[in-house]
Scaffold this motif. Structure first.
Motif, PDB file in Angstrom:
ATOM      1  N   ALA A   1       2.479  48.253 -22.665  1.00 50.86           N
ATOM      2  CA  ALA A   1       2.661  47.892 -21.261  1.00 50.86           C
ATOM      3  C   ALA A   1       4.071  47.348 -21.083  1.00 50.86           C
ATOM      4  O   ALA A   1       4.446  46.347 -21.702  1.00 50.86           O
ATOM      5  N   LEU A   2       4.848  47.985 -20.243  1.00 52.98           N
ATOM      6  CA  LEU A   2       6.256  47.641 -20.059  1.00 52.98           C
ATOM      7  C   LEU A   2       6.415  46.728 -18.845  1.00 52.98           C
ATOM      8  O   LEU A   2       6.377  47.179 -17.700  1.00 52.98           O
ATOM      9  N   GLY A   3       6.563  45.455 -19.094  1.00 47.28           N
ATOM     10  CA  GLY A   3       6.857  44.520 -18.024  1.00 47.28           C
ATOM     11  C   GLY A   3       5.651  43.777 -17.479  1.00 47.28           C
ATOM     12  O   GLY A   3       4.494  44.125 -17.724  1.00 47.28           O
ATOM     13  N   ARG A   4       5.975  42.747 -16.722  1.00 49.06           N
ATOM     14  CA  ARG A   4       4.956  41.827 -16.196  1.00 49.06           C
ATOM     15  C   ARG A   4       3.975  42.534 -15.265  1.00 49.06           C
ATOM     16  O   ARG A   4       2.757  42.331 -15.367  1.00 49.06           O
ATOM     17  N   HIS A   5       4.478  43.348 -14.359  1.00 50.91           N
ATOM     18  CA  HIS A   5       3.589  43.965 -13.379  1.00 50.91           C
ATOM     19  C   HIS A   5       2.627  44.951 -14.030  1.00 50.91           C
ATOM     20  O   HIS A   5       1.446  45.008 -13.662  1.00 50.91           O
TER      21      HIS A   5
ATOM     22  N   SER B   1      -1.360  44.336 -14.036  1.00 52.82           N
ATOM     23  CA  SER B   1      -2.212  45.346 -13.416  1.00 52.82           C
ATOM     24  C   SER B   1      -3.276  45.850 -14.386  1.00 52.82           C
ATOM     25  O   SER B   1      -4.443  46.036 -14.003  1.00 52.82           O
ATOM     26  N   LEU B   2      -2.907  46.059 -15.640  1.00 50.46           N
ATOM     27  CA  LEU B   2      -3.847  46.598 -16.604  1.00 50.46           C
ATOM     28  C   LEU B   2      -4.838  45.549 -17.094  1.00 50.46           C
ATOM     29  O   LEU B   2      -6.029  45.840 -17.261  1.00 50.46           O
ATOM     30  N   LEU B   3      -4.364  44.340 -17.327  1.00 53.97           N
ATOM     31  CA  LEU B   3      -5.202  43.296 -17.921  1.00 53.97           C
ATOM     32  C   LEU B   3      -5.902  42.420 -16.890  1.00 53.97           C
ATOM     33  O   LEU B   3      -6.713  41.570 -17.245  1.00 53.97           O
ATOM     34  N   LYS B   4      -5.562  42.615 -15.622  1.00 54.11           N
ATOM     35  CA  LYS B   4      -6.163  41.830 -14.532  1.00 54.11           C
ATOM     36  C   LYS B   4      -6.002  40.337 -14.805  1.00 54.11           C
ATOM     37  O   LYS B   4      -6.956  39.572 -14.835  1.00 54.11           O
ATOM     38  N   THR B   5      -4.760  39.933 -15.034  1.00 50.23           N
ATOM     39  CA  THR B   5      -4.440  38.547 -15.314  1.00 50.23           C
ATOM     40  C   THR B   5      -3.124  38.210 -14.652  1.00 50.23           C
ATOM     41  O   THR B   5      -2.329  39.118 -14.345  1.00 50.23           O
ATOM     42  N   ASP B   6      -2.878  36.924 -14.412  1.00 52.27           N
ATOM     43  CA  ASP B   6      -1.574  36.493 -13.910  1.00 52.27           C
ATOM     44  C   ASP B   6      -0.845  35.645 -14.951  1.00 52.27           C
ATOM     45  O   ASP B   6       0.106  34.936 -14.644  1.00 52.27           O
TER      46      ASP B   6
ATOM     47  N   ALA C   1       1.619  34.452 -17.799  1.00 49.36           N
ATOM     48  CA  ALA C   1       3.028  34.756 -18.021  1.00 49.36           C
ATOM     49  C   ALA C   1       3.181  35.789 -19.128  1.00 49.36           C
ATOM     50  O   ALA C   1       2.427  35.779 -20.118  1.00 49.36           O
ATOM     51  N   LEU C   2       4.165  36.665 -18.979  1.00 50.01           N
ATOM     52  CA  LEU C   2       4.353  37.732 -19.954  1.00 50.01           C
ATOM     53  C   LEU C   2       4.596  37.165 -21.347  1.00 50.01           C
ATOM     54  O   LEU C   2       4.133  37.725 -22.339  1.00 50.01           O
ATOM     55  N   GLY C   3       5.309  36.045 -21.422  1.00 48.27           N
ATOM     56  CA  GLY C   3       5.572  35.431 -22.715  1.00 48.27           C
ATOM     57  C   GLY C   3       4.315  35.029 -23.456  1.00 48.27           C
ATOM     58  O   GLY C   3       4.299  34.967 -24.694  1.00 48.27           O
ATOM     59  N   ARG C   4       3.245  34.764 -22.729  1.00 46.92           N
ATOM     60  CA  ARG C   4       1.977  34.382 -23.353  1.00 46.92           C
ATOM     61  C   ARG C   4       1.102  35.589 -23.680  1.00 46.92           C
ATOM     62  O   ARG C   4       0.087  35.456 -24.365  1.00 46.92           O
ATOM     63  N   LEU C   5       1.508  36.771 -23.189  1.00 47.21           N
ATOM     64  CA  LEU C   5       0.768  37.994 -23.485  1.00 47.21           C
ATOM     65  C   LEU C   5       1.383  38.771 -24.641  1.00 47.21           C
ATOM     66  O   LEU C   5       0.724  39.612 -25.247  1.00 47.21           O
ATOM     67  N   ARG C   6       2.615  38.471 -24.957  1.00 45.27           N
ATOM     68  CA  ARG C   6       3.318  39.167 -26.031  1.00 45.27           C
ATOM     69  C   ARG C   6       2.785  38.765 -27.411  1.00 45.27           C
ATOM     70  O   ARG C   6       2.065  37.802 -27.563  1.00 45.27           O
ATOM     71  N   ASN C   7       3.207  39.559 -28.404  1.00 47.46           N
ATOM     72  CA  ASN C   7       2.981  39.233 -29.810  1.00 47.46           C
ATOM     73  C   ASN C   7       1.502  39.083 -30.159  1.00 47.46           C
ATOM     74  O   ASN C   7       1.122  38.257 -30.975  1.00 47.46           O
ATOM     75  N   GLN C   8       0.681  39.898 -29.535  1.00 49.89           N
ATOM     76  CA  GLN C   8      -0.738  39.925 -29.877  1.00 49.89           C
ATOM     77  C   GLN C   8      -1.325  41.290 -29.539  1.00 49.89           C
ATOM     78  O   GLN C   8      -0.808  42.000 -28.682  1.00 49.89           O
TER      79      GLN C   8
ATOM     80  N   VAL D   1      -0.286  46.554 -26.404  1.00 50.33           N
ATOM     81  CA  VAL D   1       0.741  45.550 -26.696  1.00 50.33           C
ATOM     82  C   VAL D   1       1.629  45.411 -25.470  1.00 50.33           C
ATOM     83  O   VAL D   1       2.005  46.414 -24.851  1.00 50.33           O
ATOM     84  N   VAL D   2       1.961  44.193 -25.115  1.00 46.09           N
ATOM     85  CA  VAL D   2       2.796  43.912 -23.948  1.00 46.09           C
ATOM     86  C   VAL D   2       4.224  43.615 -24.397  1.00 46.09           C
ATOM     87  O   VAL D   2       4.434  42.902 -25.384  1.00 46.09           O
ATOM     88  N   THR D   3       5.194  44.159 -23.677  1.00 50.25           N
ATOM     89  CA  THR D   3       6.587  43.830 -23.952  1.00 50.25           C
ATOM     90  C   THR D   3       7.369  43.835 -22.650  1.00 50.25           C
ATOM     91  O   THR D   3       6.821  44.120 -21.574  1.00 50.25           O
ATOM     92  N   TYR D   4       8.661  43.542 -22.734  1.00 46.60           N
ATOM     93  CA  TYR D   4       9.500  43.475 -21.548  1.00 46.60           C
ATOM     94  C   TYR D   4       9.837  44.870 -21.024  1.00 46.60           C
ATOM     95  O   TYR D   4       9.934  45.837 -21.779  1.00 46.60           O
ATOM     96  N   HIS D   5      10.046  44.957 -19.725  1.00 50.22           N
ATOM     97  CA  HIS D   5      10.441  46.213 -19.091  1.00 50.22           C
ATOM     98  C   HIS D   5      11.904  46.494 -19.420  1.00 50.22           C
ATOM     99  O   HIS D   5      12.733  45.581 -19.445  1.00 50.22           O
TER     100      HIS D   5
END
Length: 237
Positions: free
Chosen positions: A173-177, A181-186, A188-195, A205-209
């Motif tokens: 997933a590239l970027g916050r939006h 949208s995929l995880l249905k969460t708000d 912060a992207l930093g808390r979704l990374r690295n897992q 896996v989530v990373t920056y756009h």
């Protein structure tokens, strides 16, 4: 699979802002809060893709997206942008929505952000045509505004059908939006990374756009950490 020479790989690593990268045997572990995957979205009953031949199923999907009028974005688009790449890829990269260049050319990630995404892909030893690239929304929001919840709701089943056909081993997933949208969460992207997360049964896996990296190149190292994690997941039997 075509192999990338070490010389070219190092050139793309340099574009990403990191001199030499080596994949770790195992991804870094940390204590993270679980993320609940999005609720199951029903596939349209009128199009049983699982019963159609692969080529026919894609043709059906492409035709539906091309004329889709489920939300008001069809009023301002030049063309819908389904996706591009290997339809049996192990890697699926998902952004938020087409931009002006994508709306005009009909292909996702074709501007400067697309060039940086290409560098990310090449750094993994892959070519753009070996992965699949898509967006949550298939039509450009006016003035590149953020996707609206109702637009995501209407368009997400198309992405689910793409995943059903591609059957990737990993979604990036590239970027916050895209992540929200995929995880249905708000969160912060930093808390979704690295897992390792999950989207309807597929590891995510989530990373920056890439567009964010153009503005903040110092975070390219974090993106490589995310790609290492994704690579480890793909290579796990």
């Amino acid at each position: 699979m075509a192999m990338i020479s070490e010389t070219h790989r190092r050139e793309y690593l340099d574009v990403m802002g990191i001199p030499i990268w080596e994949l770790r045997d195992t991804p870094a572990k940390g204590v993270v809060e679980p993320v609940t995957a999005a609720p199951e979205v029903s596939m349209p009953a009128e199009t049983p893709l699982t019963q159609a031949p692969q080529g026919e199923a894609w043709a059906i999907l492409e035709a539906e997206v091309r004329v889709c009028q489920k939300c008001r974005l069809h009023e301002t688009r030049k063309q819908a942008v389904l996706g591009t790449g290997n339809r049996k890829a192990q890697w699926l990269f998902v952004g938020e929505a087409p931009g002006a260049d994508e709306d005009r050319q009909g292909e996702p990630f074709v501007g400067k952000a697309g060039q940086l995404l290409n560098a990310m892909i090449f750094a993994l030893g892959l070519k753009r045509e070996e992965v699949y690239i898509a967006n949550v929304l298939k039509c450009r929001p006016p003035n590149n505004r953020d996707p609206r919840p109702e637009e995501v709701e209407q368009c997400e089943p198309y992405l689910l059908r793409q995943i059903e056909l591609i059957q990737p081993r990993i979604i990036v997933a590239l970027g916050r939006h895209a992540a929200h949208s995929l995880l249905k969460t708000d969160r912060a992207l930093g808390r979704l990374r690295n897992q390792r997360l999950d989207y309807h049964g597929t590891p995510l896996v989530v990373t920056y756009h890439p567009a964010y990296l153009l503005r903040t190149p110092s975070d390219k190292r974090k993106v490589w950490q995310d790609l290492q994690l994704a690579q480890a997941i793909v290579e796990t039997p």
